[in-house]
Design an enzyme around this catalytic site. Sequence first.
Site, short mmCIF file in Angstrom:
data_model
loop_
_atom_site.label_atom_id
_atom_site.label_comp_id
_atom_site.label_asym_id
_atom_site.label_seq_id
_atom_site.Cartn_x
_atom_site.Cartn_y
_atom_site.Cartn_z
N ARG A 88 -28.48 -70.53 -53.80
CA ARG A 88 -27.55 -69.63 -53.12
C ARG A 88 -26.89 -70.17 -51.69
O ARG A 88 -25.71 -69.94 -51.58
CB ARG A 88 -28.43 -68.31 -52.79
CG ARG A 88 -28.47 -67.14 -53.67
CD ARG A 88 -29.75 -66.33 -53.48
NE ARG A 88 -30.96 -67.30 -53.86
CZ ARG A 88 -31.37 -67.37 -55.27
NH1 ARG A 88 -31.02 -66.70 -55.90
NH2 ARG A 88 -32.39 -68.17 -55.21
N LYS A 117 -31.54 -97.76 -48.71
CA LYS A 117 -31.24 -99.26 -48.02
C LYS A 117 -32.03 -99.38 -46.59
O LYS A 117 -31.75 -100.38 -46.01
CB LYS A 117 -29.89 -99.63 -47.76
CG LYS A 117 -28.92 -99.47 -49.09
CD LYS A 117 -27.71 -100.01 -48.81
CE LYS A 117 -26.86 -99.63 -50.09
NZ LYS A 117 -25.47 -99.86 -49.58
N ARG A 138 -29.46 -78.72 -44.63
CA ARG A 138 -30.68 -78.15 -45.01
C ARG A 138 -32.01 -79.27 -45.38
O ARG A 138 -31.75 -80.08 -46.14
CB ARG A 138 -30.69 -77.25 -46.38
CG ARG A 138 -32.24 -76.95 -46.88
CD ARG A 138 -32.24 -75.99 -48.03
NE ARG A 138 -31.89 -74.71 -47.68
CZ ARG A 138 -32.07 -73.42 -48.26
NH1 ARG A 138 -32.74 -73.72 -49.52
NH2 ARG A 138 -31.76 -72.31 -47.98
#
Length: 364
Positions: A88, A117, A138
């Site tokens: 969502r 890397k 997030r």
Amino acid sequence: MDYQQAVKDYINFKNLSPKDKMWTFFDEDMLLQSFVFTQQLDKKGVLELIRLAHTLQKHYDVREFRQNIKTILGGYSCVLYFTQPSSRTFLSFSLAAQALGMSVEEIRDPSTSSAVKGETEIDTLLTMAALTDLIVMRQNSKSLIEDVAFELKVRGLKTRLINGGSGTDQHPTQALLDVYTLGVDRNLNGTYKVAMMGDLKHSRTVRSLSYMLAMFNNVQQIFIAPDEYQIEKDITDHLTEHGVVFTLSNNKAEHIRELDGLYIIRLQDEYHELGVKEGTFDNFKLYAYDLSIMKEDAAIMHPLPRRDEIPVFVDFDSRAEYWEAVEKGKFIRMALILTMFGYDDEFWFRLNNGSLLKPALREK
Ligand code: NCD
């Protein structure tokens, strides 16, 4: 600024409380550059965002309106850096940014970024900041986002930053959509009793919602959870400091009849170190009997995803607000992005002179 000074500033910054840190997150025009904590907004700011979201939502069915708002941030770009699962929040940010005309890129899987890397996450994020106008992120960490906000500031970068969920700490845009859904703005003189129920200890959405509801002195907060999953003390300290009336309870039955809003969350077991004893949350779910005794106009809310704490039949009860809330989430995020880019006044002006509702003028 030289490096030594930047290091000193960083050490000072890390020692500040969230309340003092947040001044770092505004730009020189006092626009929100980085939206990290719910507490960065005040009641007036929250009400303005809700009003803007509501207006966007009201006109969104008008084809010309959609086409015209797509020009507002045309040419701007956004990257969604989501290293934790999301449906969502990710989708609504992506669609909100595109609805305003922004181009949207995503990095969701660190195994496809230069992290493999050996690049630090801050360097990966600085790369995004160099290339785009807005980062929404997030992640599992509570503090990475504030470090990124600090880096943007110290390096003089103009890129905007929004918290789409920072570990167990905060999810401020979810709080915006929850307050929008609850509708406390519709009756600022009424009194509301809002309960939050479930695994409160690990829920960033509950923490952010509690901070935001604390701005409304007509809202009482009730935290219903098994004792070992109750809301953390920093939140209750904040509520006490701000004179908010609140109750800690482990007994749903004592409160359910009088609630105006019930916000239920799932078990946040991705953050648990130990398993949960079977049956611990049985009394913290919603059952048919609860519906039969709840107020007729109470709002049943959930940030989703749900498990069995709200059975599917509740979706068909007129008090269930969680699916409509998903849609509201897109509009409140559009409102937030517009505001952070300083477009709210221009938006109102263009809406009031009708140009946002009329077909766009074609060039000859
Ligand atoms: C919440 C989250 O990610 O914190 N979901 C969401 O953003 N709507 C709630 C949850 O995962 O339980």
